[in-house]
Design a protein around this motif. Sequence first.
Motif, PDB file in Angstrom:
ATOM      1  N   CYS A   1       0.821  -1.219   0.000  1.00 65.83           N
ATOM      2  CA  CYS A   1       0.000   0.000   0.000  1.00 65.83           C
ATOM      3  C   CYS A   1       0.855   1.270   0.000  1.00 65.83           C
ATOM      4  O   CYS A   1       0.428   2.300  -0.517  1.00 65.83           O
ATOM      5  CB  CYS A   1      -0.917   0.017   1.210  1.00 65.83           C
ATOM      6  SG  CYS A   1      -1.795  -1.517   1.489  1.00 65.83           S
ATOM      7  N   ASP A   2       2.050   1.211   0.602  1.00 65.93           N
ATOM      8  CA  ASP A   2       2.874   2.428   0.631  1.00 65.93           C
ATOM      9  C   ASP A   2       3.463   2.763  -0.744  1.00 65.93           C
ATOM     10  O   ASP A   2       4.132   3.781  -0.898  1.00 65.93           O
ATOM     11  CB  ASP A   2       3.978   2.331   1.697  1.00 65.93           C
ATOM     12  CG  ASP A   2       4.607   0.967   1.790  1.00 65.93           C
ATOM     13  OD1 ASP A   2       4.097   0.038   1.131  1.00 65.93           O
ATOM     14  OD2 ASP A   2       5.590   0.813   2.525  1.00 65.93           O
ATOM     15  N   TYR A   3       3.249   1.911  -1.718  1.00 64.19           N
ATOM     16  CA  TYR A   3       3.707   2.196  -3.094  1.00 64.19           C
ATOM     17  C   TYR A   3       2.510   2.384  -4.024  1.00 64.19           C
ATOM     18  O   TYR A   3       2.614   2.235  -5.236  1.00 64.19           O
ATOM     19  CB  TYR A   3       4.575   1.064  -3.628  1.00 64.19           C
ATOM     20  CG  TYR A   3       5.821   0.792  -2.825  1.00 64.19           C
ATOM     21  CD1 TYR A   3       6.902   1.664  -2.860  1.00 64.19           C
ATOM     22  CD2 TYR A   3       5.932  -0.342  -2.028  1.00 64.19           C
ATOM     23  CE1 TYR A   3       8.053   1.417  -2.137  1.00 64.19           C
ATOM     24  CE2 TYR A   3       7.075  -0.611  -1.295  1.00 64.19           C
ATOM     25  CZ  TYR A   3       8.125   0.267  -1.354  1.00 64.19           C
ATOM     26  OH  TYR A   3       9.258   0.018  -0.629  1.00 64.19           O
ATOM     27  N   ALA A   4       1.328   2.638  -3.447  1.00 66.27           N
ATOM     28  CA  ALA A   4       0.088   2.709  -4.237  1.00 66.27           C
ATOM     29  C   ALA A   4       0.127   3.847  -5.265  1.00 66.27           C
ATOM     30  O   ALA A   4       0.708   4.904  -4.997  1.00 66.27           O
ATOM     31  CB  ALA A   4      -1.090   2.931  -3.298  1.00 66.27           C
TER      32      ALA A   4
ATOM     33  N   THR B   1       1.087  -5.599 -10.491  1.00 63.64           N
ATOM     34  CA  THR B   1       2.108  -6.654 -10.558  1.00 63.64           C
ATOM     35  C   THR B   1       1.992  -7.373 -11.899  1.00 63.64           C
ATOM     36  O   THR B   1       0.907  -7.455 -12.482  1.00 63.64           O
ATOM     37  CB  THR B   1       1.973  -7.701  -9.419  1.00 63.64           C
ATOM     38  OG1 THR B   1       0.700  -8.332  -9.491  1.00 63.64           O
ATOM     39  CG2 THR B   1       2.164  -7.076  -8.054  1.00 63.64           C
ATOM     40  N   VAL B   2       3.135  -7.823 -12.376  1.00 63.65           N
ATOM     41  CA  VAL B   2       3.167  -8.668 -13.570  1.00 63.65           C
ATOM     42  C   VAL B   2       3.812  -9.975 -13.133  1.00 63.65           C
ATOM     43  O   VAL B   2       4.956  -9.973 -12.654  1.00 63.65           O
ATOM     44  CB  VAL B   2       3.987  -8.031 -14.710  1.00 63.65           C
ATOM     45  CG1 VAL B   2       4.021  -8.962 -15.922  1.00 63.65           C
ATOM     46  CG2 VAL B   2       3.418  -6.668 -15.087  1.00 63.65           C
ATOM     47  N   ASN B   3       3.081 -11.054 -13.231  1.00 65.62           N
ATOM     48  CA  ASN B   3       3.564 -12.359 -12.764  1.00 65.62           C
ATOM     49  C   ASN B   3       4.072 -12.247 -11.316  1.00 65.62           C
ATOM     50  O   ASN B   3       5.093 -12.812 -10.964  1.00 65.62           O
ATOM     51  CB  ASN B   3       4.652 -12.916 -13.689  1.00 65.62           C
ATOM     52  CG  ASN B   3       4.229 -12.863 -15.133  1.00 65.62           C
ATOM     53  OD1 ASN B   3       3.054 -13.012 -15.450  1.00 65.62           O
ATOM     54  ND2 ASN B   3       5.167 -12.616 -16.045  1.00 65.62           N
ATOM     55  N   TYR B   4       3.374 -11.436 -10.533  1.00 63.19           N
ATOM     56  CA  TYR B   4       3.623 -11.222  -9.108  1.00 63.19           C
ATOM     57  C   TYR B   4       4.874 -10.393  -8.812  1.00 63.19           C
ATOM     58  O   TYR B   4       5.288 -10.292  -7.667  1.00 63.19           O
ATOM     59  CB  TYR B   4       3.651 -12.560  -8.334  1.00 63.19           C
ATOM     60  CG  TYR B   4       2.420 -13.390  -8.614  1.00 63.19           C
ATOM     61  CD1 TYR B   4       1.163 -12.942  -8.245  1.00 63.19           C
ATOM     62  CD2 TYR B   4       2.509 -14.600  -9.305  1.00 63.19           C
ATOM     63  CE1 TYR B   4       0.016 -13.667  -8.552  1.00 63.19           C
ATOM     64  CE2 TYR B   4       1.371 -15.335  -9.610  1.00 63.19           C
ATOM     65  CZ  TYR B   4       0.125 -14.858  -9.226  1.00 63.19           C
ATOM     66  OH  TYR B   4      -1.002 -15.587  -9.526  1.00 63.19           O
ATOM     67  N   GLU B   5       5.477  -9.771  -9.827  1.00 68.27           N
ATOM     68  CA  GLU B   5       6.588  -8.831  -9.595  1.00 68.27           C
ATOM     69  C   GLU B   5       6.000  -7.416  -9.567  1.00 68.27           C
ATOM     70  O   GLU B   5       5.115  -7.090 -10.364  1.00 68.27           O
ATOM     71  CB  GLU B   5       7.651  -8.937 -10.708  1.00 68.27           C
ATOM     72  CG  GLU B   5       8.343 -10.283 -10.790  1.00 68.27           C
ATOM     73  CD  GLU B   5       9.262 -10.597  -9.617  1.00 68.27           C
ATOM     74  OE1 GLU B   5       9.477  -9.728  -8.759  1.00 68.27           O
ATOM     75  OE2 GLU B   5       9.761 -11.734  -9.563  1.00 68.27           O
ATOM     76  N   PHE B   6       6.532  -6.578  -8.686  1.00 69.63           N
ATOM     77  CA  PHE B   6       5.916  -5.270  -8.436  1.00 69.63           C
ATOM     78  C   PHE B   6       6.355  -4.160  -9.382  1.00 69.63           C
ATOM     79  O   PHE B   6       7.547  -3.986  -9.646  1.00 69.63           O
ATOM     80  CB  PHE B   6       6.242  -4.812  -7.004  1.00 69.63           C
ATOM     81  CG  PHE B   6       5.379  -5.502  -5.986  1.00 69.63           C
ATOM     82  CD1 PHE B   6       4.079  -5.072  -5.741  1.00 69.63           C
ATOM     83  CD2 PHE B   6       5.866  -6.592  -5.282  1.00 69.63           C
ATOM     84  CE1 PHE B   6       3.274  -5.717  -4.812  1.00 69.63           C
ATOM     85  CE2 PHE B   6       5.073  -7.239  -4.354  1.00 69.63           C
ATOM     86  CZ  PHE B   6       3.764  -6.803  -4.117  1.00 69.63           C
ATOM     87  N   PHE B   7       5.361  -3.397  -9.818  1.00 75.06           N
ATOM     88  CA  PHE B   7       5.588  -2.140 -10.515  1.00 75.06           C
ATOM     89  C   PHE B   7       4.852  -1.101  -9.668  1.00 75.06           C
ATOM     90  O   PHE B   7       3.625  -1.050  -9.646  1.00 75.06           O
ATOM     91  CB  PHE B   7       5.068  -2.201 -11.958  1.00 75.06           C
ATOM     92  CG  PHE B   7       5.901  -3.126 -12.824  1.00 75.06           C
ATOM     93  CD1 PHE B   7       6.932  -2.630 -13.586  1.00 75.06           C
ATOM     94  CD2 PHE B   7       5.669  -4.501 -12.811  1.00 75.06           C
ATOM     95  CE1 PHE B   7       7.725  -3.483 -14.355  1.00 75.06           C
ATOM     96  CE2 PHE B   7       6.456  -5.364 -13.578  1.00 75.06           C
ATOM     97  CZ  PHE B   7       7.488  -4.848 -14.356  1.00 75.06           C
ATOM     98  N   ASP B   8       5.659  -0.332  -8.923  1.00 75.38           N
ATOM     99  CA  ASP B   8       5.100   0.565  -7.907  1.00 75.38           C
ATOM    100  C   ASP B   8       4.688   1.915  -8.494  1.00 75.38           C
ATOM    101  O   ASP B   8       5.168   2.319  -9.569  1.00 75.38           O
ATOM    102  CB  ASP B   8       6.162   0.833  -6.823  1.00 75.38           C
ATOM    103  CG  ASP B   8       6.601  -0.444  -6.118  1.00 75.38           C
ATOM    104  OD1 ASP B   8       5.795  -1.394  -6.046  1.00 75.38           O
ATOM    105  OD2 ASP B   8       7.746  -0.475  -5.631  1.00 75.38           O
ATOM    106  N   ASN B   9       3.874   2.639  -7.714  1.00 74.97           N
ATOM    107  CA  ASN B   9       3.516   4.030  -8.012  1.00 74.97           C
ATOM    108  C   ASN B   9       3.136   4.234  -9.474  1.00 74.97           C
ATOM    109  O   ASN B   9       3.694   5.097 -10.154  1.00 74.97           O
ATOM    110  CB  ASN B   9       4.685   4.966  -7.644  1.00 74.97           C
ATOM    111  CG  ASN B   9       5.056   4.850  -6.171  1.00 74.97           C
ATOM    112  OD1 ASN B   9       6.184   4.492  -5.834  1.00 74.97           O
ATOM    113  ND2 ASN B   9       4.125   5.098  -5.285  1.00 74.97           N
TER     114      ASN B   9
END
Length: 233
Positions: free
Chosen positions: A126-129, A133-141
């Motif tokens: 949530c702090d990067y909202a 995610t792509v295949n469970y890897e994060f793309f933040d903000n």
Amino acid sequence: MSLDSNTRALAQQIIDQYPQSRSALLPMLHLVQAEEGYVTPEGIAFCADVLGITRAEVGAVATFYTMYKRHPTGEHLVSVCTNTLCGLLGGDKIYKALKEDLGVGHDETTADGSITLEHAECLAACDYAPVVTVNYEFFDNQSVESARELVSALRAGEKPQPTRGGRLTSFRDAERELAGVLDPALEAEKVAAEDSIEPSLRGLKLARSKNERAPQADYDSVIPPVPAKEEKK
Ligand code: FES
């Protein structure tokens, strides 16, 4: 069929890590998704066979968790968090834009098989909202524009670097990792990528430096029976 003798060998490798074979069901279902792209009827029969449980028991678990897919999945699974914080900060707009661009709805795959889109509950970032995610890897903000660029790049065959963690792989390789049978070369890369999430891993590194581990489970301990319910008078 992709559930061949090689898959059986990998399944045995997973099962051997558990005191009771049925406890291996969750990683086994990820293995099925790695091989088949989703939990197929053959995959359910395969799990039941190697774990010695019924198809109904496997099906009950496979239909309970959203990470187990019931339809063929694309090369990449794009999950847009639309839970409260992400939704308010732009997640809802991102999901709507991607839905329109791709011409698919929740849990649907584009005709070219490149993208499965889904809206997701809180992805614990949530702090990067708002996060995608792509295949469970994060793309933040993310923003509508950045999410559109991300998906265009995926459809063009590119593998954009996630904001943190290892490099992007396919949905099936991510499933292999979740099953615990990822290619050792990719595994090493993921471990090397730990430095990019330093704050989240500080406790883990401290424990490793002190050679501390979680206590071993006592597999011989006797679990007391559940007391019988008293009849209501
Ligand atoms: S609300 Fe989106 S990660 Fe928590």
